[in-house]
Design a protein around this motif. Structure first.
Motif, PDB file in Angstrom:
ATOM      1  N   LEU A 122       0.822  -1.209   0.000  1.00  0.00           N
ATOM      2  CA  LEU A 122       0.000   0.000   0.000  1.00  0.00           C
ATOM      3  C   LEU A 122       0.855   1.258   0.000  1.00  0.00           C
ATOM      4  CD1 LEU A 122      -3.096  -0.554   2.337  1.00  0.00           C
ATOM      5  CD2 LEU A 122      -3.085  -0.116  -0.130  1.00  0.00           C
ATOM      6  N   ALA A 123       1.983   1.212   0.695  1.00  0.00           N
ATOM      7  CA  ALA A 123       2.892   2.361   0.678  1.00  0.00           C
ATOM      8  C   ALA A 123       3.457   2.572  -0.718  1.00  0.00           C
ATOM      9  CB  ALA A 123       4.017   2.151   1.687  1.00  0.00           C
ATOM     10  N   GLY A 124       3.731   1.487  -1.423  1.00  0.00           N
ATOM     11  CA  GLY A 124       4.211   1.601  -2.798  1.00  0.00           C
ATOM     12  C   GLY A 124       3.164   2.160  -3.730  1.00  0.00           C
ATOM     13  N   VAL A 125       1.915   1.737  -3.536  1.00  0.00           N
ATOM     14  CA  VAL A 125       0.826   2.287  -4.344  1.00  0.00           C
ATOM     15  C   VAL A 125       0.688   3.785  -4.089  1.00  0.00           C
ATOM     16  CG1 VAL A 125      -1.680   2.282  -4.667  1.00  0.00           C
ATOM     17  CG2 VAL A 125      -0.440   0.111  -4.513  1.00  0.00           C
ATOM     18  N   LEU A 126       0.742   4.186  -2.832  1.00  0.00           N
ATOM     19  CA  LEU A 126       0.641   5.609  -2.518  1.00  0.00           C
ATOM     20  C   LEU A 126       1.789   6.388  -3.149  1.00  0.00           C
ATOM     21  CD1 LEU A 126      -0.642   7.993  -1.054  1.00  0.00           C
ATOM     22  CD2 LEU A 126       0.681   7.370   0.983  1.00  0.00           C
ATOM     23  N   ALA A 127       2.986   5.846  -3.109  1.00  0.00           N
ATOM     24  CA  ALA A 127       4.129   6.518  -3.740  1.00  0.00           C
ATOM     25  C   ALA A 127       3.880   6.724  -5.229  1.00  0.00           C
ATOM     26  CB  ALA A 127       5.403   5.705  -3.517  1.00  0.00           C
ATOM     27  N   ALA A 128       3.284   5.731  -5.868  1.00  0.00           N
ATOM     28  CA  ALA A 128       2.990   5.845  -7.293  1.00  0.00           C
ATOM     29  C   ALA A 128       1.890   6.867  -7.567  1.00  0.00           C
ATOM     30  CB  ALA A 128       2.588   4.484  -7.855  1.00  0.00           C
ATOM     31  N   LEU A 129       0.880   6.909  -6.712  1.00  0.00           N
ATOM     32  CA  LEU A 129      -0.183   7.903  -6.871  1.00  0.00           C
ATOM     33  C   LEU A 129       0.383   9.309  -6.694  1.00  0.00           C
ATOM     34  CD1 LEU A 129      -3.123   6.217  -4.896  1.00  0.00           C
ATOM     35  CD2 LEU A 129      -2.718   6.182  -7.363  1.00  0.00           C
ATOM     36  N   ASP A 130       1.245   9.490  -5.698  1.00  0.00           N
ATOM     37  CA  ASP A 130       1.870  10.797  -5.472  1.00  0.00           C
ATOM     38  C   ASP A 130       2.741  11.193  -6.660  1.00  0.00           C
ATOM     39  OD1 ASP A 130       0.723  11.243  -2.994  1.00  0.00           O
ATOM     40  OD2 ASP A 130       2.440  10.489  -1.858  1.00  0.00           O
ATOM     41  N   TRP A 131       3.550  10.258  -7.155  1.00  0.00           N
ATOM     42  CA  TRP A 131       4.429  10.549  -8.297  1.00  0.00           C
ATOM     43  C   TRP A 131       3.590  10.956  -9.510  1.00  0.00           C
ATOM     44  CZ3 TRP A 131       5.124   9.197 -13.308  1.00  0.00           C
ATOM     45  CH2 TRP A 131       6.347   9.515 -13.900  1.00  0.00           C
ATOM     46  N   THR A 132       2.520  10.227  -9.744  1.00  0.00           N
ATOM     47  CA  THR A 132       1.668  10.514 -10.904  1.00  0.00           C
ATOM     48  C   THR A 132       1.010  11.876 -10.771  1.00  0.00           C
ATOM     49  OG1 THR A 132       1.279   8.151 -11.238  1.00  0.00           O
ATOM     50  CG2 THR A 132      -0.282   9.671 -12.268  1.00  0.00           C
ATOM     51  N   ALA A 133       0.507  12.195  -9.581  1.00  0.00           N
ATOM     52  CA  ALA A 133      -0.146  13.488  -9.364  1.00  0.00           C
ATOM     53  C   ALA A 133       0.815  14.646  -9.616  1.00  0.00           C
ATOM     54  CB  ALA A 133      -0.700  13.559  -7.945  1.00  0.00           C
ATOM     55  N   HIS A 134       2.071  14.471  -9.249  1.00  0.00           N
ATOM     56  CA  HIS A 134       3.046  15.550  -9.389  1.00  0.00           C
ATOM     57  C   HIS A 134       3.679  15.618 -10.772  1.00  0.00           C
ATOM     58  CE1 HIS A 134       3.438  15.220  -4.778  1.00  0.00           C
ATOM     59  NE2 HIS A 134       2.746  16.294  -5.070  1.00  0.00           N
ATOM     60  N   ASN A 135       3.868  14.458 -11.406  1.00  0.00           N
ATOM     61  CA  ASN A 135       4.596  14.417 -12.676  1.00  0.00           C
ATOM     62  C   ASN A 135       3.710  14.256 -13.908  1.00  0.00           C
ATOM     63  OD1 ASN A 135       7.687  14.207 -11.911  1.00  0.00           O
ATOM     64  ND2 ASN A 135       6.571  12.923 -10.462  1.00  0.00           N
ATOM     65  N   ARG A 136       2.538  13.667 -13.743  1.00  0.00           N
ATOM     66  CA  ARG A 136       1.590  13.482 -14.848  1.00  0.00           C
ATOM     67  C   ARG A 136       0.205  13.884 -14.348  1.00  0.00           C
ATOM     68  NH1 ARG A 136       3.170   9.670 -18.682  1.00  0.00           N
ATOM     69  NH2 ARG A 136       1.239  10.256 -19.730  1.00  0.00           N
ATOM     70  N   PRO A 137       0.003  15.181 -14.070  1.00  0.00           N
ATOM     71  CA  PRO A 137      -1.214  15.623 -13.387  1.00  0.00           C
ATOM     72  C   PRO A 137      -2.510  15.350 -14.148  1.00  0.00           C
ATOM     73  CG  PRO A 137       0.073  17.501 -14.160  1.00  0.00           C
ATOM     74  CD  PRO A 137       0.943  16.297 -14.316  1.00  0.00           C
ATOM     75  N   GLY A 138      -2.443  15.102 -15.433  1.00  0.00           N
ATOM     76  CA  GLY A 138      -3.665  14.800 -16.174  1.00  0.00           C
ATOM     77  C   GLY A 138      -4.072  13.342 -16.120  1.00  0.00           C
ATOM     78  N   VAL A 139      -3.231  12.487 -15.568  1.00  0.00           N
ATOM     79  CA  VAL A 139      -3.493  11.051 -15.540  1.00  0.00           C
ATOM     80  C   VAL A 139      -4.321  10.695 -14.305  1.00  0.00           C
ATOM     81  CG1 VAL A 139      -2.439   8.757 -15.395  1.00  0.00           C
ATOM     82  CG2 VAL A 139      -1.404  10.510 -16.852  1.00  0.00           C
ATOM     83  N   ARG A 140      -5.369   9.922 -14.517  1.00  0.00           N
ATOM     84  CA  ARG A 140      -6.300   9.605 -13.431  1.00  0.00           C
ATOM     85  C   ARG A 140      -6.109   8.221 -12.835  1.00  0.00           C
ATOM     86  NH1 ARG A 140     -11.782  10.569 -16.502  1.00  0.00           N
ATOM     87  NH2 ARG A 140     -12.548   9.405 -14.686  1.00  0.00           N
TER      88      ARG A 140
END
Length: 210
Positions: free
Chosen positions: A83-101
């Motif tokens: 779950l921590a890894g999933v959260l890290a990926a969600l955070d990375w995506t929000a910051h680096n690919r903000p249009g990706v849902r």
């Protein structure tokens, strides 16, 4: 790009943070099958389905440099586990690919992943109006192999930090969840190499997996 294509644009994360205790330690994805690291097999099957792939791993990222992927450590300290890894990926995506849902996660020790993984997860999620989707095979759910909404990242952070929730299925039970099953024969596409014996079995299965 159509609206529907944009709606399913997905970043993939390979979760490689396990300690491989049953193999004597080290990085399981770096163990070899068919003369290639397991991680190489995972990338070959997973990356063509995604709009970019990152690797979640802690420690020195240089050990994965040969694979050419961004290496993202857990974004919440002292919370080992997927779950921590999933959260890290969600955070990375929000910051680096903000249009990706959407973010799709897979385990770094699953060399036989299905090539229609994302297509079927998204199809089921959309058909059922679900917020999340997970894979299954042989009557068993595989919660690490899943589809995650970036919009839920703060709720996941709260669950990890404030509620100390570690088990994936305990968290996903809070949301409408689609489960998609794949046949486990002739090869379970979610076979994972946890032990030295599993590595030997994977060598045999590799010829059947295609």
């Amino acid at each position: 790009m159509t609206d529907e294509t944009h709606a399913t644009t997905t970043i993939g994360v390979i979760l490689a943070g396990g300690l491989a205790r049953r193999m004597g330690g080290g990085d399981k994805p770096m163990r070899a099958i068919g003369g290639r690291p397991i991680l190489d097999h995972v990338i070959a099957r997973f990356a063509p389905q995604c709009d970019g792939v990152i690797l979640n791993a802690n420690g020195d990222p240089a050990r994965f440099s040969a694979f050419g992927l961004p290496v993202v450590a857990d974004s919440v300290a002292d919370f080992p586990g997927p779950l921590a890894g999933v959260l890290a990926a969600l955070d990375w995506t929000a910051h680096n690919r903000p249009g990706v849902r959407w973010v799709a996660s897979v385990a770094g020790d699953c060399p036989f992943l299905p090539r229609d993984l994302l297509a079927r997860l998204h199809e089921a999620r959309a058909a059922q109006g679900a917020k999340l989707a997970v894979a299954a095979s042989g009557g068993q759910s595989h919660p690490v192999i899943g589809l995650w909404s970036v919009a839920l990242r703060e709720e996941l952070r709260h669950a990890l930090v404030k509620e100390d929730i570690r088990k994936i299925d305990r968290w996903t039970a809070r949301y409408p969840l689609a489960t998609v099953s794949w046949p486990a024969e002739p090869v379970d596409p979610f076979f994972n190499a946890n032990t030295v014996e599993d590595l030997a079995e994977a060598e045999k299965l590799a010829t059947l997996a295609g």
